[in-house]
Motif scaffolding. Structure first.
Motif, PDB file in Angstrom:
ATOM      1  N   CYS A  86      57.325 -42.268 -73.201  1.00  0.00           N
ATOM      2  CA  CYS A  86      58.765 -42.418 -72.965  1.00  0.00           C
ATOM      3  C   CYS A  86      59.183 -41.662 -71.706  1.00  0.00           C
ATOM      4  O   CYS A  86      59.990 -42.161 -70.910  1.00  0.00           O
ATOM      5  CB  CYS A  86      59.550 -41.917 -74.179  1.00  0.00           C
ATOM      6  SG  CYS A  86      61.339 -42.068 -74.014  1.00  0.00           S
ATOM      7  N   LEU A  87      58.639 -40.466 -71.535  1.00  0.00           N
ATOM      8  CA  LEU A  87      58.958 -39.675 -70.337  1.00  0.00           C
ATOM      9  C   LEU A  87      58.511 -40.405 -69.071  1.00  0.00           C
ATOM     10  O   LEU A  87      59.260 -40.476 -68.084  1.00  0.00           O
ATOM     11  CB  LEU A  87      58.271 -38.311 -70.440  1.00  0.00           C
ATOM     12  CG  LEU A  87      58.532 -37.320 -69.311  1.00  0.00           C
ATOM     13  CD1 LEU A  87      60.011 -36.979 -69.225  1.00  0.00           C
ATOM     14  CD2 LEU A  87      57.697 -36.051 -69.520  1.00  0.00           C
ATOM     15  N   ALA A  88      57.302 -40.974 -69.104  1.00  0.00           N
ATOM     16  CA  ALA A  88      56.812 -41.734 -67.954  1.00  0.00           C
ATOM     17  C   ALA A  88      57.674 -42.970 -67.707  1.00  0.00           C
ATOM     18  O   ALA A  88      57.970 -43.317 -66.556  1.00  0.00           O
ATOM     19  CB  ALA A  88      55.359 -42.145 -68.183  1.00  0.00           C
ATOM     20  N   ALA A  89      58.110 -43.626 -68.796  1.00  0.00           N
ATOM     21  CA  ALA A  89      58.957 -44.815 -68.658  1.00  0.00           C
ATOM     22  C   ALA A  89      60.293 -44.469 -68.012  1.00  0.00           C
ATOM     23  O   ALA A  89      60.815 -45.229 -67.189  1.00  0.00           O
ATOM     24  CB  ALA A  89      59.180 -45.457 -70.028  1.00  0.00           C
ATOM     25  N   LEU A  90      60.851 -43.316 -68.348  1.00  0.00           N
ATOM     26  CA  LEU A  90      62.120 -42.901 -67.748  1.00  0.00           C
ATOM     27  C   LEU A  90      61.966 -42.601 -66.263  1.00  0.00           C
ATOM     28  O   LEU A  90      62.856 -42.902 -65.464  1.00  0.00           O
ATOM     29  CB  LEU A  90      62.655 -41.670 -68.489  1.00  0.00           C
ATOM     30  CG  LEU A  90      63.302 -41.942 -69.844  1.00  0.00           C
ATOM     31  CD1 LEU A  90      63.574 -40.636 -70.575  1.00  0.00           C
ATOM     32  CD2 LEU A  90      64.595 -42.728 -69.673  1.00  0.00           C
ATOM     33  N   ILE A  91      60.841 -42.008 -65.895  1.00  0.00           N
ATOM     34  CA  ILE A  91      60.597 -41.723 -64.474  1.00  0.00           C
ATOM     35  C   ILE A  91      60.431 -43.018 -63.697  1.00  0.00           C
ATOM     36  O   ILE A  91      60.998 -43.189 -62.605  1.00  0.00           O
ATOM     37  CB  ILE A  91      59.364 -40.820 -64.324  1.00  0.00           C
ATOM     38  CG1 ILE A  91      59.639 -39.442 -64.941  1.00  0.00           C
ATOM     39  CG2 ILE A  91      58.979 -40.673 -62.855  1.00  0.00           C
ATOM     40  CD1 ILE A  91      58.439 -38.521 -64.976  1.00  0.00           C
ATOM     41  N   ILE A  92      59.663 -43.962 -64.255  1.00  0.00           N
ATOM     42  CA  ILE A  92      59.489 -45.257 -63.589  1.00  0.00           C
ATOM     43  C   ILE A  92      60.818 -45.996 -63.506  1.00  0.00           C
ATOM     44  O   ILE A  92      61.149 -46.605 -62.477  1.00  0.00           O
ATOM     45  CB  ILE A  92      58.447 -46.104 -64.349  1.00  0.00           C
ATOM     46  CG1 ILE A  92      57.067 -45.429 -64.260  1.00  0.00           C
ATOM     47  CG2 ILE A  92      58.393 -47.525 -63.795  1.00  0.00           C
ATOM     48  CD1 ILE A  92      56.010 -46.088 -65.106  1.00  0.00           C
ATOM     49  N   ASP A  93      61.601 -45.929 -64.580  1.00  0.00           N
ATOM     50  CA  ASP A  93      62.912 -46.579 -64.610  1.00  0.00           C
ATOM     51  C   ASP A  93      63.827 -45.991 -63.543  1.00  0.00           C
ATOM     52  O   ASP A  93      64.582 -46.710 -62.881  1.00  0.00           O
ATOM     53  CB  ASP A  93      63.537 -46.395 -65.996  1.00  0.00           C
ATOM     54  CG  ASP A  93      64.893 -47.064 -66.116  1.00  0.00           C
ATOM     55  OD1 ASP A  93      64.939 -48.283 -66.372  1.00  0.00           O
ATOM     56  OD2 ASP A  93      65.922 -46.367 -65.963  1.00  0.00           O
ATOM     57  N   ARG A  94      63.743 -44.692 -63.364  1.00  0.00           N
ATOM     58  CA  ARG A  94      64.559 -44.004 -62.356  1.00  0.00           C
ATOM     59  C   ARG A  94      64.164 -44.461 -60.944  1.00  0.00           C
ATOM     60  O   ARG A  94      65.026 -44.743 -60.096  1.00  0.00           O
ATOM     61  CB  ARG A  94      64.364 -42.491 -62.507  1.00  0.00           C
ATOM     62  CG  ARG A  94      64.832 -41.653 -61.350  1.00  0.00           C
ATOM     63  CD  ARG A  94      66.325 -41.560 -61.270  1.00  0.00           C
ATOM     64  NE  ARG A  94      66.739 -40.683 -60.185  1.00  0.00           N
ATOM     65  CZ  ARG A  94      67.988 -40.469 -59.852  1.00  0.00           C
ATOM     66  NH1 ARG A  94      68.967 -41.058 -60.531  1.00  0.00           N
ATOM     67  NH2 ARG A  94      68.301 -39.670 -58.851  1.00  0.00           N
ATOM     68  N   ILE A  95      62.860 -44.570 -60.702  1.00  0.00           N
ATOM     69  CA  ILE A  95      62.400 -45.003 -59.383  1.00  0.00           C
ATOM     70  C   ILE A  95      62.781 -46.462 -59.132  1.00  0.00           C
ATOM     71  O   ILE A  95      63.197 -46.833 -58.033  1.00  0.00           O
ATOM     72  CB  ILE A  95      60.875 -44.801 -59.266  1.00  0.00           C
ATOM     73  CG1 ILE A  95      60.526 -43.298 -59.358  1.00  0.00           C
ATOM     74  CG2 ILE A  95      60.337 -45.399 -57.982  1.00  0.00           C
ATOM     75  CD1 ILE A  95      59.044 -43.024 -59.424  1.00  0.00           C
ATOM     76  N   TRP A  96      62.648 -47.275 -60.164  1.00  0.00           N
ATOM     77  CA  TRP A  96      62.924 -48.701 -60.027  1.00  0.00           C
ATOM     78  C   TRP A  96      64.399 -48.965 -59.750  1.00  0.00           C
ATOM     79  O   TRP A  96      64.748 -49.860 -59.001  1.00  0.00           O
ATOM     80  CB  TRP A  96      62.486 -49.418 -61.293  1.00  0.00           C
ATOM     81  CG  TRP A  96      62.600 -50.913 -61.218  1.00  0.00           C
ATOM     82  CD1 TRP A  96      63.626 -51.690 -61.653  1.00  0.00           C
ATOM     83  CD2 TRP A  96      61.638 -51.803 -60.653  1.00  0.00           C
ATOM     84  NE1 TRP A  96      63.384 -53.014 -61.417  1.00  0.00           N
ATOM     85  CE2 TRP A  96      62.153 -53.122 -60.792  1.00  0.00           C
ATOM     86  CE3 TRP A  96      60.394 -51.640 -60.046  1.00  0.00           C
ATOM     87  CZ2 TRP A  96      61.468 -54.242 -60.351  1.00  0.00           C
ATOM     88  CZ3 TRP A  96      59.709 -52.753 -59.614  1.00  0.00           C
ATOM     89  CH2 TRP A  96      60.252 -54.033 -59.757  1.00  0.00           C
ATOM     90  N   HIS A  97      65.258 -48.161 -60.401  1.00  0.00           N
ATOM     91  CA  HIS A  97      66.698 -48.344 -60.226  1.00  0.00           C
ATOM     92  C   HIS A  97      67.280 -47.211 -59.381  1.00  0.00           C
ATOM     93  O   HIS A  97      68.313 -46.626 -59.731  1.00  0.00           O
ATOM     94  CB  HIS A  97      67.410 -48.384 -61.586  1.00  0.00           C
ATOM     95  CG  HIS A  97      66.986 -49.537 -62.439  1.00  0.00           C
ATOM     96  ND1 HIS A  97      65.971 -49.427 -63.379  1.00  0.00           N
ATOM     97  CD2 HIS A  97      67.422 -50.825 -62.496  1.00  0.00           C
ATOM     98  CE1 HIS A  97      65.815 -50.599 -63.983  1.00  0.00           C
ATOM     99  NE2 HIS A  97      66.684 -51.466 -63.475  1.00  0.00           N
ATOM    100  N   ALA A  98      66.603 -46.881 -58.304  1.00  0.00           N
ATOM    101  CA  ALA A  98      67.068 -45.795 -57.439  1.00  0.00           C
ATOM    102  C   ALA A  98      68.470 -46.110 -56.921  1.00  0.00           C
ATOM    103  O   ALA A  98      68.772 -47.228 -56.519  1.00  0.00           O
ATOM    104  CB  ALA A  98      66.100 -45.596 -56.285  1.00  0.00           C
ATOM    105  N   SER A  99      69.305 -45.082 -56.958  1.00  0.00           N
ATOM    106  CA  SER A  99      70.687 -45.255 -56.515  1.00  0.00           C
ATOM    107  C   SER A  99      70.877 -44.625 -55.147  1.00  0.00           C
ATOM    108  O   SER A  99      70.258 -43.609 -54.813  1.00  0.00           O
ATOM    109  CB  SER A  99      71.655 -44.611 -57.514  1.00  0.00           C
ATOM    110  OG  SER A  99      72.977 -44.653 -57.018  1.00  0.00           O
TER     111      SER A  99
END
Length: 271
Positions: A101-114
């Motif tokens: 889950c932690l890795a998924a949140l980091i990837i999600d953050r990179i993918w949806h960079a603001s």
């Protein structure tokens, strides 16, 4: 108001994760239930409130985490005719889910960079990731230290229900789940059993062997004894339990007095 309505799925995921407490509590394990409640909510809520994905992806992934956690618990605690593994068995696997889950949140953050570095979404992401990372690192580090201090094995303490309940023809005189101990959590349990009808030791041994085999112990005759071992259910590789009893009365020693007439000692260790 529209924004609050749009966040409803996050609240529902968080509430659904709290239901994981029912699993160990149903087993009659209150403290593991508390662990399940806290950790389950942290993992799923971290995803629910930290992701920048839309409702569809957010619900599917969050519900997937809940299903995986529940499935790991069920597989871990399903006896399959073997002694049930302790709660640490499923919790270790839950830690791995937390790391995913932690890795998924980091990837999600990179993918949806603001383009805006500090906004409410960023703050919410940090507030979600920090507790999750802290719990995963703290618990994972604690388990690692425990393994280093020991000999690297996962051991299950011997429980009296591994031989109980006895048939009506037999009676448990005494039980000591750690009559002699070794290092790194190794313990040898000793159970003293006698016949209720005053039968001879030979008859008591015959009854015990039949009873233990019916309980799933693969006892085989050896030189003056019966012995056997069986695995522990669960997801981790737990050390098997080995059982043995002597066909003849055991001689008294300095450390162990002679057993009462007609009793039989059963020994179980966790190797």
């Amino acid at each position: 108001m529209a924004m609050a309505a749009g966040e409803g799925w996050r609240w529902w995921l968080s509430a659904g994760s709290a239901g994981l407490v029912v699993l160990p509590y149903w087993q009659g394990a209150p403290w593991p239930a508390v662990v399940a409640a806290v950790f389950g909510v942290i993992v799923v809520s971290a995803w629910a409130w930290g992701t920048r994905s839309g409702r569809g992806v957010g619900v599917v992934v969050g519900a997937g985490f809940i299903v995986v956690l529940a499935t790991l618990f069920a597989v871990s605690q399903w006896p399959r005719g073997l002694p049930v593994a302790p709660w640490l068995d499923w919790f270790v696997m839950w830690l791995l889910v937390g790391a995913v889950c932690l890795a998924a949140l980091i990837i999600d953050r990179i993918w949806h960079a603001s383009m805006v570095e500090w906004n409410c979404l960023t703050v919410r992401w940090i507030a979600s990731v920090v507790p999750l990372a802290g719990v995963v690192l703290l618990c994972g580090g604690g388990l690692g230290i425990a393994q280093i201090d020991g000999d690297g094995r996962f051991r299950v303490p011997v429980r009296v229900d591994e031989i109980l309940p006895l048939p009506t023809s037999l009676r448990l005189v005494s039980a000591d789940t750690c009559a002699s101990g070794g290092s790194s959590g190794n313990c040898t349990a000793k159970f003293v059993v006698t016949a209720n009808d005053g039968a001879s030791r030979e008859t008591t041994v015959t009854r015990l062997v039949a009873h233990l085999r019916a309980r799933g112990w693969p006892l085989q005759p050896e030189h003056g004894s019966y012995s056997g071992s069986r695995d522990i259910s669960g997801l981790l590789h737990w050390s098997p339990h080995r059982i043995w009893l002597y066909t003849e009365a055991e001689p008294a020693t300095v450390l162990q007095p002679a057993a009462p007439q007609g009793t039989v000692n059963i020994y179980i260790d966790n190797l």
